[in-house]
Design a protein around this motif. Structure first.
Motif, PDB file in Angstrom:
ATOM      1  N   GLY A 176      77.127  84.792  28.581  1.00 57.26           N
ATOM      2  CA  GLY A 176      75.989  83.933  28.315  1.00 57.26           C
ATOM      3  C   GLY A 176      76.070  83.146  27.032  1.00 57.26           C
ATOM      4  N   CYS A 177      77.264  82.672  26.673  1.00 58.22           N
ATOM      5  CA  CYS A 177      77.457  81.992  25.380  1.00 58.22           C
ATOM      6  C   CYS A 177      77.503  80.469  25.494  1.00 58.22           C
ATOM      7  CB  CYS A 177      78.754  82.480  24.732  1.00 58.22           C
ATOM      8  SG  CYS A 177      78.672  84.171  24.118  1.00 58.22           S
ATOM      9  N   GLU A 178      77.283  79.933  26.703  1.00 57.17           N
ATOM     10  CA  GLU A 178      77.376  78.488  26.918  1.00 57.17           C
ATOM     11  C   GLU A 178      78.737  77.960  26.467  1.00 57.17           C
ATOM     12  OE1 GLU A 178      73.951  76.158  25.822  1.00 57.17           O
ATOM     13  OE2 GLU A 178      72.658  77.924  25.845  1.00 57.17           O
ATOM     14  N   LEU A 179      79.766  78.687  26.866  1.00 55.28           N
ATOM     15  CA  LEU A 179      81.119  78.301  26.481  1.00 55.28           C
ATOM     16  C   LEU A 179      81.486  76.955  27.082  1.00 55.28           C
ATOM     17  CD1 LEU A 179      82.974  81.706  26.930  1.00 55.28           C
ATOM     18  CD2 LEU A 179      82.197  80.665  24.803  1.00 55.28           C
ATOM     19  N   GLY A 180      82.142  76.135  26.268  1.00 57.30           N
ATOM     20  CA  GLY A 180      82.572  74.830  26.731  1.00 57.30           C
ATOM     21  C   GLY A 180      84.022  74.852  27.160  1.00 57.30           C
ATOM     22  N   HIS A 181      84.723  73.760  26.911  1.00 57.31           N
ATOM     23  CA  HIS A 181      86.121  73.644  27.304  1.00 57.31           C
ATOM     24  C   HIS A 181      86.935  74.766  26.659  1.00 57.31           C
ATOM     25  CE1 HIS A 181      85.226  69.868  29.168  1.00 57.31           C
ATOM     26  NE2 HIS A 181      84.712  69.404  28.039  1.00 57.31           N
ATOM     27  N   ALA A 212      92.174  94.369  26.435  1.00 57.22           N
ATOM     28  CA  ALA A 212      92.009  95.246  27.597  1.00 57.22           C
ATOM     29  C   ALA A 212      90.724  94.940  28.360  1.00 57.22           C
ATOM     30  CB  ALA A 212      92.008  96.710  27.160  1.00 57.22           C
ATOM     31  N   ILE A 213      89.667  94.510  27.663  1.00 59.02           N
ATOM     32  CA  ILE A 213      88.376  94.238  28.298  1.00 59.02           C
ATOM     33  C   ILE A 213      87.944  92.824  27.934  1.00 59.02           C
ATOM     34  CG2 ILE A 213      85.948  94.918  28.426  1.00 59.02           C
ATOM     35  CD1 ILE A 213      86.829  97.754  27.671  1.00 59.02           C
ATOM     36  N   PHE A 214      87.674  92.000  28.964  1.00 57.92           N
ATOM     37  CA  PHE A 214      87.302  90.606  28.754  1.00 57.92           C
ATOM     38  C   PHE A 214      86.097  90.289  29.637  1.00 57.92           C
ATOM     39  CE2 PHE A 214      88.581  85.906  29.294  1.00 57.92           C
ATOM     40  CZ  PHE A 214      87.887  85.542  28.154  1.00 57.92           C
ATOM     41  N   ASP A 215      84.984  89.896  28.999  1.00 57.92           N
ATOM     42  CA  ASP A 215      83.744  89.622  29.721  1.00 57.92           C
ATOM     43  C   ASP A 215      83.244  88.232  29.346  1.00 57.92           C
ATOM     44  OD1 ASP A 215      81.285  89.533  30.919  1.00 57.92           O
ATOM     45  OD2 ASP A 215      80.547  91.414  30.084  1.00 57.92           O
ATOM     46  N   VAL A 216      83.276  87.320  30.321  1.00 52.78           N
ATOM     47  CA  VAL A 216      82.722  85.975  30.122  1.00 52.78           C
ATOM     48  C   VAL A 216      81.685  85.658  31.198  1.00 52.78           C
ATOM     49  CG1 VAL A 216      84.603  84.924  28.814  1.00 52.78           C
ATOM     50  CG2 VAL A 216      84.730  85.040  31.299  1.00 52.78           C
ATOM     51  N   SER A 217      80.991  86.670  31.672  1.00 49.13           N
ATOM     52  CA  SER A 217      79.955  86.475  32.680  1.00 49.13           C
ATOM     53  C   SER A 217      78.888  85.510  32.183  1.00 49.13           C
ATOM     54  CB  SER A 217      79.303  87.815  33.022  1.00 49.13           C
ATOM     55  OG  SER A 217      80.256  88.736  33.498  1.00 49.13           O
ATOM     56  N   ASP A 218      78.219  84.862  33.146  1.00 49.78           N
ATOM     57  CA  ASP A 218      77.089  83.976  32.837  1.00 49.78           C
ATOM     58  C   ASP A 218      77.479  82.797  31.960  1.00 49.78           C
ATOM     59  OD1 ASP A 218      74.692  85.435  34.086  1.00 49.78           O
ATOM     60  OD2 ASP A 218      75.621  87.017  32.894  1.00 49.78           O
ATOM     61  N   ASN A 219      78.676  82.265  32.192  1.00 47.06           N
ATOM     62  CA  ASN A 219      79.121  81.026  31.542  1.00 47.06           C
ATOM     63  C   ASN A 219      79.529  80.051  32.631  1.00 47.06           C
ATOM     64  OD1 ASN A 219      79.240  81.272  28.441  1.00 47.06           O
ATOM     65  ND2 ASN A 219      80.172  83.191  29.117  1.00 47.06           N
ATOM     66  N   SER A 249      77.927  88.210  22.865  1.00 49.14           N
ATOM     67  CA  SER A 249      77.196  87.849  24.071  1.00 49.14           C
ATOM     68  C   SER A 249      75.817  87.293  23.739  1.00 49.14           C
ATOM     69  CB  SER A 249      77.048  89.059  24.984  1.00 49.14           C
ATOM     70  OG  SER A 249      78.308  89.502  25.439  1.00 49.14           O
ATOM     71  N   TRP A 250      75.453  86.186  24.436  1.00 50.48           N
ATOM     72  CA  TRP A 250      74.160  85.527  24.328  1.00 50.48           C
ATOM     73  C   TRP A 250      73.934  84.870  22.975  1.00 50.48           C
ATOM     74  CZ3 TRP A 250      72.607  84.706  28.998  1.00 50.48           C
ATOM     75  CH2 TRP A 250      72.972  85.603  29.994  1.00 50.48           C
ATOM     76  N   VAL A 251      75.026  84.697  22.234  1.00 53.73           N
ATOM     77  CA  VAL A 251      75.005  83.816  21.068  1.00 53.73           C
ATOM     78  C   VAL A 251      75.425  82.432  21.558  1.00 53.73           C
ATOM     79  CG1 VAL A 251      76.052  83.308  18.829  1.00 53.73           C
ATOM     80  CG2 VAL A 251      75.558  85.674  19.475  1.00 53.73           C
ATOM     81  N   ASN A 252      74.719  81.401  21.157  1.00 54.87           N
ATOM     82  CA  ASN A 252      75.043  80.041  21.605  1.00 54.87           C
ATOM     83  C   ASN A 252      76.323  79.559  20.909  1.00 54.87           C
ATOM     84  OD1 ASN A 252      75.165  77.241  22.076  1.00 54.87           O
ATOM     85  ND2 ASN A 252      72.946  77.075  22.200  1.00 54.87           N
ATOM     86  N   LEU A 253      77.392  79.462  21.706  1.00 61.15           N
ATOM     87  CA  LEU A 253      78.683  79.001  21.181  1.00 61.15           C
ATOM     88  C   LEU A 253      79.036  77.616  21.691  1.00 61.15           C
ATOM     89  CD1 LEU A 253      80.877  82.246  21.554  1.00 61.15           C
ATOM     90  CD2 LEU A 253      79.459  81.538  19.627  1.00 61.15           C
ATOM     91  N   SER A 254      78.028  76.858  22.132  1.00 64.28           N
ATOM     92  CA  SER A 254      78.307  75.552  22.742  1.00 64.28           C
ATOM     93  C   SER A 254      78.978  74.577  21.780  1.00 64.28           C
ATOM     94  CB  SER A 254      77.011  74.938  23.283  1.00 64.28           C
ATOM     95  OG  SER A 254      76.055  74.747  22.248  1.00 64.28           O
TER      96      SER A 254
END
Length: 411
Positions: free
Chosen positions: A234-239, A253-260, A207-212
Motif C-alpha cells: 500500500g505504498c503507491e509505488l511508481g515506476h 527472503a520475504i517480499f511484500d508489495v501487495s496493494d500497489n 507498508s502504507w507509507v506514501n512512497l509515490s
C-alpha cells in the motif's frame, strides 16, 4: 623485615579484595543500578507522555530505573540498553492478554500518546527502541531519533506518527531492524535516498507509507545487500526501474508489495531466486499466471490473490513442491484443476475461492496429506464431495478448515 611484613599485608589485602570481587560476581550479589543521568532522562521522557491506563506506574522519582516497566539495562554497567513501550495488549472477552498480540486487535485504551521528549538523547547506550501500536496523533517522527546512533532496532509501527519521515533516520547506520508500518494517512517520504545509508539493515517495513515521490525506490533498496525481509504494501509505488541491470539484495527472503496497483511485474523481480515468501495481492496483475515464477522454486508462500489473472493453472506451477501456502482467490481463473497439483506435497493452506474453476476436486485431495485449510467457495466445482474424502482419507484426516459454498457439489 618490616618492609616485607608490610608487603605481605598488602598482598593479603589485594588477594582478599580480588576474592571478594570474584565471589560476588559468581554469586550474582553485586547490584548494578542505572545511572542517575539516565534515570532523569527517562523521567523527562515520561513527563511528556499521556498514559491513560498508567502503564508506567513503576516509574517513580527514586529507585532503580532498571527495574521499571519497559526498561532493560546492561547487567554489568547499568546503562539503559532497551526501551520496550509497544502497546502489548490484545483484547479477549474484554481482558487484555499481554502474551498474544495481533495488530488489528490491539487494545488502544492502553496506547501512549503525547510527545517524544528529546531527553532520550541522554541514553547514550540505547540500542533498542519500540514505540509500536501507540497513538501519537499524527505528529511527525522526531528527527532527533536519528542521533541515537547505537540503535540496532527501531520499531515505530502503527504508532500514529504522520507527516514526512525525517531523513535523519539515515544516520542510524547500525540498524538491523526498521519498522515504519503506518496507520496514519499523512505519513510519507519526499525522498528515500537516506535509506541507502542503512547498509546493515535486514528488516524493513514501510507498508502504507506514501512512497509515490520515491521514484528511485528500487535503486535505493538495491544498495542494501543484507536485506532479508522487505514489506511495502500500500505504498503507491511508481515506476520500478525496469532497466536495472543487477540486483544486489539477493539475500531477500520475504517480499511484500501487495496493494500497489502500479507495481506491475518488473523483470528484476524474477531474479530474486532465494525468495521464501512473495506477496503480490491486489497489484492488478492480468493475463496468465506469470511464467517468470518458474525461477522461484524455493517459494514457501505465494499470494497472487485479488488480481485479474484469467488463465488456467499451468502445469509448470505444480512443480513448486516447497509451497506451504498458495492463494489464488478473487481472480478470473478458469478451467479444471490440473492433476499435477497433487505434487504440492508440502501444502498446508490452499485458497482457490472466487474464480471460475470447474470439474471435480478429487485430485486436490489425492496426495495433499498436510493440507489443513482448503478454500473452494464461489466456483463451479461439481461431483460428490464425500466420495472424494472416502477415496483419499489422507487429506480428509488433516483438514481443519474447509469452505465449499456456492459450487455445484453434492453429498
Amino acid at each position: 623485615m618490616e618492609n616485607s611484613s608490610h608487603l605481605l599485608v598488602f598482598l593479603i589485602a589485594i588477594a582478599s579484595l580480588c576474592s571478594t570481587i570474584t565471589i560476588s560476581f559468581c554469586n550474582g550479589t553485586v547490584n548494578v543500578f542505572c545511572k542517575e543521568s539516565e534515570r532523569q532522562a527517562l523521567l523527562g521522557f515520561k513527563r511528556d507522555l499521556k498514559d491513560p491506563m498508567n502503564r508506567l506506574s513503576s516509574w517513580k522519582g527514586s529507585g532503580d530505573c532498571c527495574s521499571w516497566t519497559g526498561i532493560s539495562c546492561d547487567n554489568l554497567t547499568g546503562h539503559v540498553r532497551e526501551l520496550h513501550f509497544g502497546n502489548p495488549f490484545k483484547t479477549i472477552f474484554g481482558i487484555p492478554d499481554p502474551f498474544d498480540i495481533y495488530p488489528e486487535e490491539a487494545d488502544w485504551r492502553y496506547a501512549l500518546s503525547g510527545k517524544i521528549n528529546p531527553s532520550l538523547l541522554h541514553l547514550n547506550y540505547l540500542n533498542h527502541l519500540n514505540l509500536s501500536y501507540n497513538d501519537f496523533e499524527g505528529i511527525p517522527i522526531p528527527s532527533f531519533i536519528g542521533s541515537l546512533k547505537n540503535l540496532t532496532y527501531l520499531d515505530l509501527s502503527q504508532a500514529g506518527f504522520g507527516g514526512v519521515i525525517p531523513y535523519q533516520l539515515g544516520n542510524l547506520s547500525n540498524l538491523h531492524y526498521l519498522n515504519l508500518l503506518s496507520n496514519y494517512p499523512t505519513m510519507k517520504v519526499n525522498n528515500l535516498q537516506w535509506v541507502s545509508s542503512l547498509v546493515l539493515l535486514q528488516f524493513l517495513d514501510m507498508s502504507w507509507v506514501n512512497l509515490s515521490k520515491a521514484y528511485n525506490w528500487v535503486d535505493v533498496l538495491n544498495m542494501l545487500p543484507s536485506l532479508m525481509e522487505l514489506r511495502l504494501s500500500g505504498c503507491e509505488l511508481g515506476h520500478s526501474s525496469p532497466h536495472l541491470s543487477m540486483i544486489n539484495f539477493t539475500s531477500l527472503a520475504i517480499f511484500d508489495v501487495s496493494d500497489n496497483e502500479n507495481f506491475g511485474l518488473p523483470r528484476w523481480l524474477f531474479s530474486l531466486t532465494n525468495l521464501d515468501s512473495l506477496y503480490l495481492s491486489s497489484t492488478f496483475l492480468g493475463g496468465p499466471i506469470p511464467y517468470g515464477l518458474t525461477s522461484m522454486t524455493r517459494l514457501r508462500i505465494l499470494d497472487l490473490s485479488s488480481n485479474l489473472l484469467n488463465s488456467t493453472i499451468p502445469e509448470w506451477l505444480c512443480g513448486f513442491d516447497r509451497l506451504e501456502s498458495f492463494d489464488l482467490s478473487v481472480n478470473e481463473l478458469k478451467g479444471t484443476i490440473p492433476s499435477a497439483i497433487g505434487n504440492f506435497t508440502s501444502i498446508i493452506s490452499l485458497n482457490l475461492e472466487a474464480n471460475q474453476f470447474e470439474g471435480k476436486i478429487d485430485h486436490l485431495l489425492r496426495d495433499l496429506c498436510r493440507l489443513r485449510e482448503l478454500w473452494l467457495g464461489y466456483n463451479k466445482f461439481s461431483g460428490t464431495m464425500f466420495e472424494s474424502f472416502e477415496r483419499f482419507p489422507c487429506a480428509a484426516n488433516s483438514l481443519e478448515q474447509l469452505w465449499l459454498s456456492d459450487n455445484q457439489l453434492h453429498d
